[in-house]
Motif scaffolding. Structure first.
Motif, PDB file in Angstrom:
ATOM      1  N   HIS A   1       0.686  -1.209  -0.155  1.00 59.08           N
ATOM      2  CA  HIS A   1       0.131  -0.075   0.060  1.00 59.08           C
ATOM      3  C   HIS A   1       1.000   1.203   0.115  1.00 59.08           C
ATOM      4  N   ASP A   2       2.037   1.189   0.759  1.00 60.82           N
ATOM      5  CA  ASP A   2       2.705   2.150   1.009  1.00 60.82           C
ATOM      6  C   ASP A   2       3.617   2.532  -0.429  1.00 60.82           C
ATOM      7  N   VAL A   3       3.903   1.449  -0.958  1.00 54.14           N
ATOM      8  CA  VAL A   3       4.436   1.616  -2.479  1.00 54.14           C
ATOM      9  C   VAL A   3       3.648   2.233  -3.402  1.00 54.14           C
ATOM     10  N   ARG A   4       2.455   2.054  -3.407  1.00 54.55           N
ATOM     11  CA  ARG A   4       1.429   2.309  -4.577  1.00 54.55           C
ATOM     12  C   ARG A   4       1.118   3.737  -4.224  1.00 54.55           C
ATOM     13  N   GLU A   5       0.746   4.208  -2.797  1.00 59.21           N
ATOM     14  CA  GLU A   5       0.244   5.381  -2.286  1.00 59.21           C
ATOM     15  C   GLU A   5       1.357   6.530  -2.227  1.00 59.21           C
ATOM     16  N   THR A   6       2.374   6.323  -2.003  1.00 53.13           N
ATOM     17  CA  THR A   6       3.481   7.243  -1.833  1.00 53.13           C
ATOM     18  C   THR A   6       4.648   7.265  -2.864  1.00 53.13           C
ATOM     19  N   MET A   7       4.939   6.174  -3.244  1.00 56.64           N
ATOM     20  CA  MET A   7       6.021   6.183  -4.155  1.00 56.64           C
ATOM     21  C   MET A   7       5.528   6.030  -5.740  1.00 56.64           C
ATOM     22  N   ILE A   8       4.743   5.540  -5.949  1.00 56.60           N
ATOM     23  CA  ILE A   8       4.077   5.676  -7.404  1.00 56.60           C
ATOM     24  C   ILE A   8       2.941   6.789  -7.555  1.00 56.60           C
ATOM     25  N   ASP A   9       1.950   6.716  -6.767  1.00 58.49           N
ATOM     26  CA  ASP A   9       0.708   7.698  -7.077  1.00 58.49           C
ATOM     27  C   ASP A   9       0.876   8.697  -6.230  1.00 58.49           C
ATOM     28  N   GLY A  10       1.745   8.955  -4.994  1.00 63.83           N
ATOM     29  CA  GLY A  10       1.695   9.960  -4.302  1.00 63.83           C
ATOM     30  C   GLY A  10       2.292  11.468  -4.815  1.00 63.83           C
ATOM     31  N   VAL A  11       2.048  12.561  -4.165  1.00 66.07           N
ATOM     32  CA  VAL A  11       2.285  13.873  -4.745  1.00 66.07           C
ATOM     33  C   VAL A  11       3.753  13.959  -5.442  1.00 66.07           C
ATOM     34  N   SER A  12       4.610  13.259  -4.893  1.00 67.86           N
ATOM     35  CA  SER A  12       6.053  13.251  -5.285  1.00 67.86           C
ATOM     36  C   SER A  12       6.330  11.952  -6.054  1.00 67.86           C
ATOM     37  N   GLY A  13       5.470  10.994  -6.097  1.00 69.03           N
ATOM     38  CA  GLY A  13       5.614   9.792  -6.689  1.00 69.03           C
ATOM     39  C   GLY A  13       5.895   9.618  -8.084  1.00 69.03           C
ATOM     40  N   LEU A  14       6.394   8.456  -8.615  1.00 68.70           N
ATOM     41  CA  LEU A  14       6.804   8.414 -10.030  1.00 68.70           C
ATOM     42  C   LEU A  14       5.660   8.772 -11.118  1.00 68.70           C
ATOM     43  N   CYS A  15       4.439   8.590 -10.913  1.00 65.65           N
ATOM     44  CA  CYS A  15       3.297   9.036 -11.977  1.00 65.65           C
ATOM     45  C   CYS A  15       3.008  10.441 -11.732  1.00 65.65           C
ATOM     46  N   GLN A  16       3.549  11.048 -10.849  1.00 66.22           N
ATOM     47  CA  GLN A  16       3.235  12.545 -10.761  1.00 66.22           C
ATOM     48  C   GLN A  16       4.267  13.497 -11.382  1.00 66.22           C
ATOM     49  N   ILE A  17       5.426  13.018 -11.301  1.00 66.72           N
ATOM     50  CA  ILE A  17       6.752  13.738 -11.817  1.00 66.72           C
ATOM     51  C   ILE A  17       6.947  13.894 -13.281  1.00 66.72           C
ATOM     52  N   ALA A  18       6.121  13.508 -14.240  1.00 74.56           N
ATOM     53  CA  ALA A  18       6.219  13.337 -15.306  1.00 74.56           C
ATOM     54  C   ALA A  18       6.449  14.697 -15.945  1.00 74.56           C
ATOM     55  N   ARG A  19       7.408  15.240 -16.933  1.00 75.81           N
ATOM     56  CA  ARG A  19       7.592  16.396 -17.218  1.00 75.81           C
ATOM     57  C   ARG A  19       6.422  16.962 -18.539  1.00 75.81           C
ATOM     58  N   PRO A  20       6.153  18.209 -18.855  1.00 80.25           N
ATOM     59  CA  PRO A  20       5.077  18.347 -19.716  1.00 80.25           C
ATOM     60  C   PRO A  20       5.602  17.857 -20.916  1.00 80.25           C
ATOM     61  N   GLY A  21       4.643  17.282 -21.589  1.00 81.67           N
ATOM     62  CA  GLY A  21       4.778  16.231 -22.898  1.00 81.67           C
ATOM     63  C   GLY A  21       5.262  14.980 -22.725  1.00 81.67           C
ATOM     64  N   GLU A  22       5.590  14.650 -21.499  1.00 82.59           N
ATOM     65  CA  GLU A  22       6.302  13.323 -21.093  1.00 82.59           C
ATOM     66  C   GLU A  22       5.219  12.227 -20.715  1.00 82.59           C
TER      67      GLU A  22
END
Length: 419
Positions: free
Chosen positions: A72-93
């Motif tokens: 749950h922590d991996v999904r909610e923090t590391m992936i979907d969290g505000v600083s997670g991997l799915c939230q830090i893509a650059r514009p157009g990426e």
């Protein structure tokens, strides 16, 4: 991770490079693990996510392990969290896509990151990686087993590496990493990231923990050199002994830590009464009023004792831990003639984690004892040490009492005459 990631963290990651602080950037040198210690909200999660993102897109990484306290922590923090991997893509990426059925994150270029939990070290048997991101290892359930199993899987590429982002605590794994060669250590404090945090949060957390050992750990990201963590000291308890409490307290509660058995060898029933009042200089002062702990007694006896204490002191409610008995605890208290409201609480953190904020209150002089409670104080001094024997039932009840009062200080309690 390949050396290319450290060498080329330039144009493609330019926006983060321009805003990142030094401790958020991968250290130079030939390290195997980067231990990024940071206070709460210091930006360490963003640092780990950016390291993984750049490696997956531009550093040649193909197989990455994402390891957190739980899935749950991996999904909610590391992936979907505000600083997670799915939230830090650059514009157009195009951001990576999470495939929940396979518990993996896939980038458009084919790079894959798999999710793992510290609760299941054996899930790391078999898979192999060229990099790993380990988050909040201080909260890992089976920390050393999980990390050792991960090391066996870091066997791809020219130089497989791991970034470890965590608030520091003196856990077995962090102690090991701090003394190992090949581990680069960086530190960051909560206030260093104040630009991206709520001013109200900064004000509240510093008022609560600033100037304490817990604050040094949780806010400054400091690794404390003390046995097993941050606990009560004799000086704290001597300073807390204040004698007679004020005649009026804004709220009084009785906290119960029920045993699961009876008899001479059974755990005691922790039974602590505490109250709260407005302090002279502002804020709230907490008072430990009585230690009525019973050992080896039946549920009928300790329930009656709790009810009698609550009625005598005019308590607003009885707070009881219900991890073992659930609603049965409420039924036992009701059968003891309890007309006082009953609040059941459930322990989701470890005993030391629950006690830490209360210890900080003692360190700041916010808790007073209405006399000397020899058995309680002795248990407090042993709490968390290698010399601790048996269950800390008195301490558990104390922690529930003070924590509940602190949570309720925003309410408008009625005034009760105590003496």
């Amino acid at each position: 991770m390949t050396d290319t990631v450290n060498e080329l963290a330039g144009d493609a990651a330019l926006p983060f490079v321009l805003t990142a602080r030094g401790p958020q950037c991968a250290p130079a040198g030939d390290w195997n693990s980067w231990l990024a210690l940071g206070g709460r909200g210091s930006g360490k999660t963003r640092a780990g996510a950016e390291w993984v993102r750049f490696g997956a897109l531009f550093g040649g990484l193909r197989s990455i392990a994402l390891v957190g306290p739980t899935l749950h922590d991996v999904r909610e923090t590391m992936i979907d969290g505000v600083s997670g991997l799915c939230q830090i893509a650059r514009p157009g990426e195009a951001p990576p896509v999470y495939e929940s059925s396979r518990r993996r994150l896939v980038w458009p270029n084919g790079a894959v990151a798999q999710a793992f939990s510290s609760e299941d070290p054996d899930s790391l048997r078999g898979p192999q990686f060229d990099a790993a991101w380990c988050d909040e290892v201080a909260a890992w359930k089976r920390d050393k087993d999980t990390f050792e199993m991960l090391q066996l899987g870091l066997r791809l590429g020219r130089h497989p590496r791991a970034v470890i982002t965590t608030t520091p605590r003196r856990t077995p794994l962090i102690r090991q990493l701090m003394s190992e060669g090949g581990v680069a250590v960086t530190r960051s404090a909560t206030r260093d990231n104040a630009e991206y945090l709520s001013p109200a949060f900064i004000s509240h957390i510093e008022a609560r923990m600033g100037g304490t050992r817990l604050g040094r750990q949780e806010l400054e990201g400091e690794f404390l050199e003390a046995e097993d963590g941050v606990f009560w000291t004799r000086a704290m308890l001597l300073a807390a002994r204040a004698g007679r409490p004020p005649p009026q307290l804004g709220d009084i509660i009785v906290a119960v830590d029920p045993p699961v058995s009876i008899g001479d060898s059974a755990d005691a029933c922790g039974l602590i009464a505490a109250g709260a009042t407005n302090a002279a200089g502002g804020g709230v002062q907490f008072w430990v009023l009585e230690d009525a702990t019973l050992q080896g007694k039946s549920p009928a006896v300790w329930a009656e004792a709790a009810v009698t204490l609550a009625v005598r002191l005019g308590a607003s409610r009885i707070v009881a831990e219900a991890n073992q008995g659930g609603e049965l605890v409420r039924s036992v208290l009701r059968s003891g003639g309890c007309d006082v409201p009953i609040q059941l609480v459930h322990a989701r953190l470890s005993k030391t984690a629950r006690a830490a904020p209360v210890i900080a209150l003692y360190e700041r002089g916010r808790v007073s004892h209405a006399g000397q409670f020899a058995e309680l104080e002795e248990e407090m001094l042993q709490f968390g040490s290698s010399g601790m024997q048996g269950s800390p039932d008195r301490v558990d009840a104390l922690v529930w009492a003070i924590t509940t009062l602190e949570t309720a200080t925003g309410r408008q309690p009625s005034i009760r005459q105590l003496w």
